[in-house]
Design a protein around this motif. Structure first.
Motif, mmCIF file in Angstrom:
data_model
loop_
_atom_site.group_PDB
_atom_site.id
_atom_site.type_symbol
_atom_site.label_atom_id
_atom_site.label_comp_id
_atom_site.label_asym_id
_atom_site.label_seq_id
_atom_site.Cartn_x
_atom_site.Cartn_y
_atom_site.Cartn_z
ATOM 1 N N GLN A 1 34.953 41.477 60.453
ATOM 2 C CA GLN A 1 34.484 42.026 59.175
ATOM 3 C C GLN A 1 35.533 41.782 58.104
ATOM 4 N N LEU A 2 35.078 41.333 56.955
ATOM 5 C CA LEU A 2 35.934 41.152 55.785
ATOM 6 C C LEU A 2 35.409 42.089 54.707
ATOM 7 N N VAL A 3 36.289 42.938 54.188
ATOM 8 C CA VAL A 3 35.867 43.906 53.177
ATOM 9 C C VAL A 3 36.754 43.772 51.951
ATOM 10 N N GLU A 4 36.118 43.421 50.833
ATOM 11 C CA GLU A 4 36.839 43.263 49.570
ATOM 12 C C GLU A 4 36.916 44.594 48.824
ATOM 13 N N SER A 5 37.953 44.722 48.011
ATOM 14 C CA SER A 5 38.088 45.861 47.115
ATOM 15 C C SER A 5 38.938 45.439 45.924
ATOM 16 N N GLY A 6 38.913 46.251 44.885
ATOM 17 C CA GLY A 6 39.765 46.006 43.729
ATOM 18 C C GLY A 6 39.074 45.428 42.511
ATOM 19 N N GLY A 7 37.794 45.123 42.637
ATOM 20 C CA GLY A 7 37.086 44.607 41.474
ATOM 21 C C GLY A 7 36.862 45.696 40.435
ATOM 22 N N GLY A 8 36.364 45.274 39.269
ATOM 23 C CA GLY A 8 36.098 46.248 38.213
ATOM 24 C C GLY A 8 35.931 45.576 36.878
ATOM 25 N N LEU A 9 35.994 46.396 35.838
ATOM 26 C CA LEU A 9 35.846 45.929 34.456
ATOM 27 C C LEU A 9 37.212 45.914 33.796
ATOM 28 N N VAL A 10 37.547 44.809 33.159
ATOM 29 C CA VAL A 10 38.836 44.681 32.502
ATOM 30 C C VAL A 10 38.652 43.875 31.222
ATOM 31 N N ALA B 1 32.505 37.280 37.642
ATOM 32 C CA ALA B 1 31.759 36.780 38.802
ATOM 33 C C ALA B 1 31.858 37.799 39.923
ATOM 34 N N VAL B 2 31.093 37.570 40.957
ATOM 35 C CA VAL B 2 31.296 38.279 42.224
ATOM 36 C C VAL B 2 32.285 37.455 43.030
ATOM 37 N N TYR B 3 33.343 38.095 43.470
ATOM 38 C CA TYR B 3 34.394 37.426 44.220
ATOM 39 C C TYR B 3 34.230 37.740 45.710
ATOM 40 N N TYR B 4 34.243 36.668 46.509
ATOM 41 C CA TYR B 4 34.048 36.784 47.948
ATOM 42 C C TYR B 4 35.307 36.386 48.699
ATOM 43 N N CYS B 5 35.624 37.182 49.668
ATOM 44 C CA CYS B 5 36.696 36.879 50.609
ATOM 45 C C CYS B 5 36.103 36.054 51.747
ATOM 46 N N SER B 6 36.840 35.075 52.227
ATOM 47 C CA SER B 6 36.308 34.233 53.290
ATOM 48 C C SER B 6 37.423 33.761 54.218
ATOM 49 N N GLY C 1 31.524 40.811 48.934
ATOM 50 C CA GLY C 1 31.803 40.523 47.541
ATOM 51 C C GLY C 1 32.173 41.747 46.733
ATOM 52 N N THR C 2 32.941 41.508 45.682
ATOM 53 C CA THR C 2 33.311 42.564 44.747
ATOM 54 C C THR C 2 33.164 42.017 43.332
ATOM 55 N N GLN C 3 32.583 42.829 42.454
ATOM 56 C CA GLN C 3 32.281 42.379 41.094
ATOM 57 C C GLN C 3 33.520 42.463 40.218
ATOM 58 N N VAL C 4 33.793 41.391 39.508
ATOM 59 C CA VAL C 4 34.836 41.361 38.485
ATOM 60 C C VAL C 4 34.163 41.030 37.155
ATOM 61 N N THR C 5 34.348 41.899 36.182
ATOM 62 C CA THR C 5 33.769 41.688 34.854
ATOM 63 C C THR C 5 34.882 41.725 33.819
ATOM 64 N N VAL C 6 34.979 40.650 33.041
ATOM 65 C CA VAL C 6 36.007 40.545 32.009
ATOM 66 C C VAL C 6 35.312 40.563 30.654
ATOM 67 N N SER C 7 35.617 41.556 29.859
ATOM 68 C CA SER C 7 34.994 41.675 28.543
ATOM 69 C C SER C 7 35.860 41.004 27.484
ATOM 70 N N SER C 8 35.189 40.482 26.473
ATOM 71 C CA SER C 8 35.918 39.762 25.408
ATOM 72 C C SER C 8 36.315 40.690 24.279
#
Length: 119
Positions: A3-12, A92-97, A112-119
């Protein structure tokens, strides 16, 4: 079962930083390279970065070179992606592999974990 479990994504905001983690459980991935891929809405999944089992070699997509750093701690069964100077196009959604023949072939994927970068 691996099992691969991602964490740490978010809005920045653009120019900010995030650190993604990927925790590995189930069995050892000895000799497996690991990596990060991402998929933006309406686009194909693309390679971001990879690291060999020993951590001695790393590889990056041109679009993230100089801004992202991949690392792994085999004792903790964890891989990281430090992302600096983030841009809206990094959203994007970032995937560990993981894969024995990465980056040609990936054997295991996280959800996957969602990363959203606002302008």
């Amino acid at each position: 079962q691996v099992q691969l479990v991602e964490s740490g994504g978010g809005l920045v905001q653009a120019g900010g930083s995030l650190r993604l983690s990927c925790a590995v459980s189930g069995r050892s991935l000895s000799s497996y390279s690991m990596g990060w891929l991402r998929q933006a809405p309406g686009k194909e999944r693309e390679f971001v970065a990879a690291i060999t089992w020993s951590g001695g070699s790393t590889y990056y997509a041109d679009s993230v070179k100089g801004r992202f750093t991949i690392s792994r701690d085999n004792a903790q069964n964890t891989m990281y992606l430090q992302m600096n100077s983030l841009k809206p196009e990094d959203t994007a959604v970032y995937y560990c592999s993981a894969g024995k023949y990465a980056p040609v072939k990936w054997d295991y994927w996280g959800q996957g974990t969602q990363v959203t970068v606002s302008s």
